[in-house]
Design a protein around this motif. Structure first.
Motif, PDB file in Angstrom:
ATOM      1  N   ARG A 251       0.849  -1.189   0.000  1.00 12.87           N
ATOM      2  CA  ARG A 251       0.000   0.000   0.000  1.00 12.87           C
ATOM      3  C   ARG A 251       0.883   1.236   0.000  1.00 12.87           C
ATOM      4  O   ARG A 251       1.776   1.373   0.826  1.00 12.87           O
ATOM      5  N   PRO A 252       0.680   2.183  -0.928  1.00  8.24           N
ATOM      6  CA  PRO A 252       1.537   3.368  -0.980  1.00  8.24           C
ATOM      7  C   PRO A 252       1.241   4.351   0.148  1.00  8.24           C
ATOM      8  O   PRO A 252       0.163   4.323   0.758  1.00  8.24           O
ATOM      9  N   ALA A 253       2.198   5.214   0.441  1.00  4.28           N
ATOM     10  CA  ALA A 253       1.987   6.285   1.419  1.00  4.28           C
ATOM     11  C   ALA A 253       0.921   7.240   0.899  1.00  4.28           C
ATOM     12  O   ALA A 253       0.781   7.456  -0.308  1.00  4.28           O
ATOM     13  N   LEU A 254       0.161   7.813   1.822  1.00  3.60           N
ATOM     14  CA  LEU A 254      -0.884   8.758   1.455  1.00  3.60           C
ATOM     15  C   LEU A 254      -0.987   9.802   2.554  1.00  3.60           C
ATOM     16  O   LEU A 254      -1.170   9.468   3.729  1.00  3.60           O
ATOM     17  N   GLY A 255      -0.877  11.078   2.183  1.00  5.14           N
ATOM     18  CA  GLY A 255      -0.917  12.128   3.188  1.00  5.14           C
ATOM     19  C   GLY A 255       0.151  11.902   4.233  1.00  5.14           C
ATOM     20  O   GLY A 255       1.326  11.705   3.909  1.00  5.14           O
ATOM     21  N   ASN A 256      -0.246  11.924   5.512  1.00  5.66           N
ATOM     22  CA  ASN A 256       0.721  11.664   6.591  1.00  5.66           C
ATOM     23  C   ASN A 256       0.624  10.233   7.106  1.00  5.66           C
ATOM     24  O   ASN A 256       1.053   9.935   8.215  1.00  5.66           O
ATOM     25  N   HIS A 257       0.059   9.343   6.292  1.00  8.32           N
ATOM     26  CA  HIS A 257      -0.023   7.919   6.620  1.00  8.32           C
ATOM     27  C   HIS A 257       1.066   7.188   5.835  1.00  8.32           C
ATOM     28  O   HIS A 257       1.053   7.177   4.602  1.00  8.32           O
ATOM     29  N   ALA A 258       2.015   6.569   6.543  1.00 16.17           N
ATOM     30  CA  ALA A 258       3.150   5.904   5.898  1.00 16.17           C
ATOM     31  C   ALA A 258       2.687   4.717   5.066  1.00 16.17           C
ATOM     32  O   ALA A 258       1.604   4.153   5.277  1.00 16.17           O
ATOM     33  N   ALA A 259       3.517   4.318   4.113  1.00 12.64           N
ATOM     34  CA  ALA A 259       3.198   3.187   3.237  1.00 12.64           C
ATOM     35  C   ALA A 259       3.144   1.888   4.031  1.00 12.64           C
ATOM     36  O   ALA A 259       3.747   1.751   5.095  1.00 12.64           O
ATOM     37  N   GLY A 260       2.431   0.910   3.496  1.00 11.94           N
ATOM     38  CA  GLY A 260       2.380  -0.406   4.102  1.00 11.94           C
ATOM     39  C   GLY A 260       3.726  -1.109   3.990  1.00 11.94           C
ATOM     40  O   GLY A 260       4.498  -0.866   3.059  1.00 11.94           O
TER      41      GLY A 260
END
Length: 338
Positions: free
Chosen positions: A307-316
């Motif tokens: 899962r790619p990073a999105l906003g301030n949520h790091a990638a899986g």
């Protein structure tokens, strides 16, 4: 006696008609090669069709999620009176409805999450349908428990959330009985409890000028990844006691950022962005950045990506077999502040 054909062929030295073993084996080899090619082509096309079908379904889910949310985001704060200054949030809500200690909001309340999907609450006056017109108080509402008496009850139903709005303040109530005559019944618990209206205006809501009474759209958007972890789902909670409803399937992540107009006086231009605005900064929101990741319904053999990073949520951290698409859109918020 007439000789048969076999005897005639032998008599004239002709061999018996048919194929030799070598010819048969050669034909079988050629047929096997042809069938292998046909089967490989079929498998390849079937896999391509399956992948494209899943990708098309994923993209449709993504479009549905964005289109559904965009309308609410654009209308956040619509029909709610502007605060008397630039530092007041002027719609009262019960404590713990959105968060502990939060008893007021206007159009948006943000819940940031750096280890999972974000959530957002949106509130506005819902009177955009001719079948759900706003009405006016026809008798003063002196306290939060005073009967809500209006000019017309058409379009109002038991369970509806409603806004009673004056010039600078508004209060959120819930109809808790069947409207009759000129009364919208409301009890004294939940949204209607006195404790849920700590800033009820002194003197109440009056009839000169008459306060507006209209349906409220108060919703929470979130991703449910616990009911069926293999198929996370974008949900909408209408905040009136009914179960949340699905919006789009296989939405894996959702992140928000808020564009703030921090100029004094406000000029409508975004000066900075934040993923986690304070209560007072929510009055300064002028744009809303929505980022969503959708994934295919099923993993694909031979495909691997995290899962790619999105906003301030790091990638899986773990690659898997899901294909993904990301949608990134900036939406103007037309009614969020002063």
């Amino acid at each position: 006696m007439t000789p048969n054909r076999r005897e005639v062929n032998k008599a004239y030295g002709h061999p018996e008609a048919g194929f030799s073993l070598v010819e048969v084996m050669a034909a079988l080899v050629i047929l096997g090669i042809a069938m292998t090619a046909v089967f490989a082509t079929f498998i390849s096309q079937q896999k391509s069709f399956t992948v494209q079908s899943r990708v098309a379904e994923m993209q449709q889910n993504l479009r549905q999620a964005v289109e559904y949310m965009s309308r609410d985001i654009r209308l956040a704060g619509y029909g709610i009176p502007p605060p008397p200054d630039n530092v007041t949030i002027n719609v009262t809500i019960p404590n713990n409805v959105v968060d502990a200690g939060v008893t007021t909001m206007r159009g948006i309340y943000a819940r940031d999450n750096t280890v999972g999907p974000d959530q957002v609450y949106i509130l506005y006056r819902f009177d955009l349908d001719a079948n759900q017109p706003p009405t006016l108080l026809n008798s003063a509402m002196v306290t939060s428990s005073t009967p809500i008496s209006v000019n017309g009850i058409s379009g109002f139903d038991n369970g509806d959330l409603i806004l009673v709005a004056g010039d600078t303040t508004a209060d959120l109530f819930q109809i808790t009985g069947t409207p009759a005559g000129s009364i919208l019944p409301h009890d004294t618990i939940g949204f209607n409890a006195a404790a849920a209206h700590p800033t009820f205006p002194p003197g109440g809501y009056l009839t000169n000028p008459a306060a507006v009474v209209a349906k409220a759209r108060f919703v929470r958007y979130f991703i449910d990844s616990t009911t069926d972890p293999a198929h996370p789902m974008l949900m909408v909670d209408r905040m009136a006691g009914q179960p949340p409803q699905p919006v789009a399937d296989d939405i894996e992540d959702m992140q928000f950022s808020y564009g703030l107009d921090t100029s004094l006086p406000a000029d409508g231009v975004v000066d900075s962005w934040t993923p986690n605005p304070t209560i007072l900064q929510l009055l300064q929101v002028r744009q809303f950045r929505l980022q969503i990741i959708a994934r295919t319904r099923l993993p694909e053999a031979g495909w691997s990506e995290p899962r790619p990073a999105l906003g301030n949520h790091a990638a899986g951290a773990t690659p898997d077999g899901y294909r993904r698409r990301t949608y990134d859109i900036v939406i103007d918020v037309r009614n969020s502040g002063v």
